[in-house]
Structures are given as C-alpha cells and as structure tokens.
Design a protein around this motif. Structure first.
Motif, PDB file in Angstrom:
ATOM      1  N   UNK A 180      12.491 -39.888 -51.707  1.00 50.67           N
ATOM      2  CA  UNK A 180      11.442 -40.317 -52.372  1.00 50.67           C
ATOM      3  C   UNK A 180      10.604 -41.151 -51.304  1.00 50.67           C
ATOM      4  N   UNK A 181       9.177 -40.808 -51.340  1.00 49.28           N
ATOM      5  CA  UNK A 181       8.510 -41.761 -50.384  1.00 49.28           C
ATOM      6  C   UNK A 181       7.480 -42.328 -50.984  1.00 49.28           C
ATOM      7  N   UNK A 182       7.357 -43.615 -50.679  1.00 49.78           N
ATOM      8  CA  UNK A 182       6.398 -44.351 -51.325  1.00 49.78           C
ATOM      9  C   UNK A 182       5.264 -44.793 -50.352  1.00 49.78           C
ATOM     10  N   UNK A 183       4.016 -44.787 -50.212  1.00 45.93           N
ATOM     11  CA  UNK A 183       3.125 -45.182 -49.323  1.00 45.93           C
ATOM     12  C   UNK A 183       1.950 -46.121 -49.783  1.00 45.93           C
ATOM     13  N   UNK A 184       1.636 -47.188 -49.235  1.00 47.04           N
ATOM     14  CA  UNK A 184       0.926 -47.901 -49.782  1.00 47.04           C
ATOM     15  C   UNK A 184      -0.555 -47.676 -49.118  1.00 47.04           C
ATOM     16  N   UNK A 185      -1.618 -47.346 -49.727  1.00 44.97           N
ATOM     17  CA  UNK A 185      -2.859 -46.803 -49.263  1.00 44.97           C
ATOM     18  C   UNK A 185      -3.628 -47.737 -49.285  1.00 44.97           C
ATOM     19  N   UNK A 186      -3.726 -49.114 -50.272  1.00 43.04           N
ATOM     20  CA  UNK A 186      -4.762 -50.046 -50.035  1.00 43.04           C
ATOM     21  C   UNK A 186      -4.056 -51.327 -50.359  1.00 43.04           C
ATOM     22  N   UNK A 187      -4.265 -52.318 -49.589  1.00 47.47           N
ATOM     23  CA  UNK A 187      -3.739 -53.716 -49.949  1.00 47.47           C
ATOM     24  C   UNK A 187      -2.664 -53.935 -48.862  1.00 47.47           C
ATOM     25  N   UNK A 188      -2.213 -54.941 -48.931  1.00 44.13           N
ATOM     26  CA  UNK A 188      -0.996 -55.670 -48.012  1.00 44.13           C
ATOM     27  C   UNK A 188      -0.163 -56.199 -48.969  1.00 44.13           C
ATOM     28  N   UNK A 189       1.016 -55.578 -49.664  1.00 45.13           N
ATOM     29  CA  UNK A 189       1.690 -56.088 -50.679  1.00 45.13           C
ATOM     30  C   UNK A 189       2.940 -56.916 -49.974  1.00 45.13           C
ATOM     31  N   UNK A 190       3.283 -57.840 -50.610  1.00 45.24           N
ATOM     32  CA  UNK A 190       4.626 -58.797 -49.991  1.00 45.24           C
ATOM     33  C   UNK A 190       5.739 -57.902 -50.051  1.00 45.24           C
ATOM     34  N   UNK A 191       6.785 -58.073 -49.509  1.00 42.87           N
ATOM     35  CA  UNK A 191       8.134 -57.351 -49.540  1.00 42.87           C
ATOM     36  C   UNK A 191       8.643 -57.380 -51.032  1.00 42.87           C
ATOM     37  N   UNK A 192       8.319 -58.566 -51.587  1.00 47.57           N
ATOM     38  CA  UNK A 192       8.934 -58.983 -53.029  1.00 47.57           C
ATOM     39  C   UNK A 192       7.910 -57.955 -54.149  1.00 47.57           C
ATOM     40  N   UNK A 224       6.509 -55.131 -53.320  1.00 51.08           N
ATOM     41  CA  UNK A 224       6.741 -53.648 -52.633  1.00 51.08           C
ATOM     42  C   UNK A 224       8.136 -53.275 -53.515  1.00 51.08           C
ATOM     43  N   UNK A 225       8.979 -54.353 -53.537  1.00 53.28           N
ATOM     44  CA  UNK A 225      10.318 -54.190 -54.151  1.00 53.28           C
ATOM     45  C   UNK A 225      10.219 -54.245 -55.705  1.00 53.28           C
ATOM     46  N   UNK A 226       9.292 -54.913 -56.195  1.00 46.02           N
ATOM     47  CA  UNK A 226       9.521 -55.013 -57.544  1.00 46.02           C
ATOM     48  C   UNK A 226       8.759 -53.618 -58.257  1.00 46.02           C
ATOM     49  N   UNK A 227       7.669 -53.269 -57.602  1.00 49.65           N
ATOM     50  CA  UNK A 227       7.138 -51.766 -57.960  1.00 49.65           C
ATOM     51  C   UNK A 227       8.024 -50.671 -57.583  1.00 49.65           C
ATOM     52  N   UNK A 228       8.963 -50.537 -56.628  1.00 46.58           N
ATOM     53  CA  UNK A 228       9.648 -49.502 -56.413  1.00 46.58           C
ATOM     54  C   UNK A 228      10.915 -49.661 -57.574  1.00 46.58           C
ATOM     55  N   UNK A 229      11.167 -50.881 -58.067  1.00 51.60           N
ATOM     56  CA  UNK A 229      12.281 -51.123 -58.921  1.00 51.60           C
ATOM     57  C   UNK A 229      11.802 -50.475 -60.226  1.00 51.60           C
ATOM     58  N   UNK A 230      10.419 -50.595 -60.526  1.00 51.72           N
ATOM     59  CA  UNK A 230       9.894 -49.992 -61.721  1.00 51.72           C
ATOM     60  C   UNK A 230       9.884 -48.580 -61.595  1.00 51.72           C
ATOM     61  N   UNK A 231       9.427 -48.005 -60.536  1.00 57.04           N
ATOM     62  CA  UNK A 231       9.334 -46.582 -60.368  1.00 57.04           C
ATOM     63  C   UNK A 231      10.643 -45.897 -60.322  1.00 57.04           C
ATOM     64  N   UNK A 232      11.763 -46.404 -59.736  1.00 54.85           N
ATOM     65  CA  UNK A 232      13.068 -45.932 -59.862  1.00 54.85           C
ATOM     66  C   UNK A 232      13.602 -46.061 -61.132  1.00 54.85           C
ATOM     67  N   UNK A 233      13.319 -47.261 -62.032  1.00 54.00           N
ATOM     68  CA  UNK A 233      14.161 -47.337 -63.354  1.00 54.00           C
ATOM     69  C   UNK A 233      13.467 -45.972 -64.192  1.00 54.00           C
TER      70      UNK A 233
END
Length: 69
Positions: A1-13, A15-24
């Motif tokens: 699984x590859x996640x690519x940020x197209x716009x913005x500059x998310x913090x590591x936290x 990005x981790x929260x968004x990834x946790x939702x996608x994986x769940x």
C-alpha cells in the motif's frame, strides 16, 4: 500500500492518524464475508419520507392537506 500526499504538509501525527483510518477500513472490508449484504443507507429508507401520518379522507380532509396539524 502506497500513500502519497499531493497537497499540504501534514505532520507525522496527522499522517499516522489518516493511515490508521485507511488501514482499519481495509481490514474491516477484508474481514467481512463476501456473501454479506452491503449495509443499507438511511437515504434509501422509505420510512424517512413519510414521517407524519397522512389524514384519513373525510369531508374536511381537503382543508387539512396544507395546514400543519
């Protein structure tokens, strides 16, 4: 699984929260039986359209069709 940020500059936290939702969500879809019906949406429930009782026909029913009870 590859996640690519197209716009913005998310913090590591963030990005981790968004990834946790996608994986769940992916894990929940993978764990669901393939023959299970899809959950129905509340938008398709016919009960939401007729939430109020319709007056029964009578001599004065025409006067109650517009005015609230």
């Amino acid at each position: 699984m590859t996640i690519k940020v197209i716009r913005g500059n998310p913090t590591p936290e963030e990005l981790a929260a968004a990834l946790a939702v996608v994986r769940a969500r992916a894990a929940a879809l993978a764990a669901a039986p393939s023959d299970a019906p899809e959950p129905t949406s509340a938008w398709s429930d016919p009960g939401r359209i007729a939430q109020h009782r319709v007056p029964h026909p009578s001599a004065n029913a025409w006067s109650r069709t517009y005015w609230p009870a």
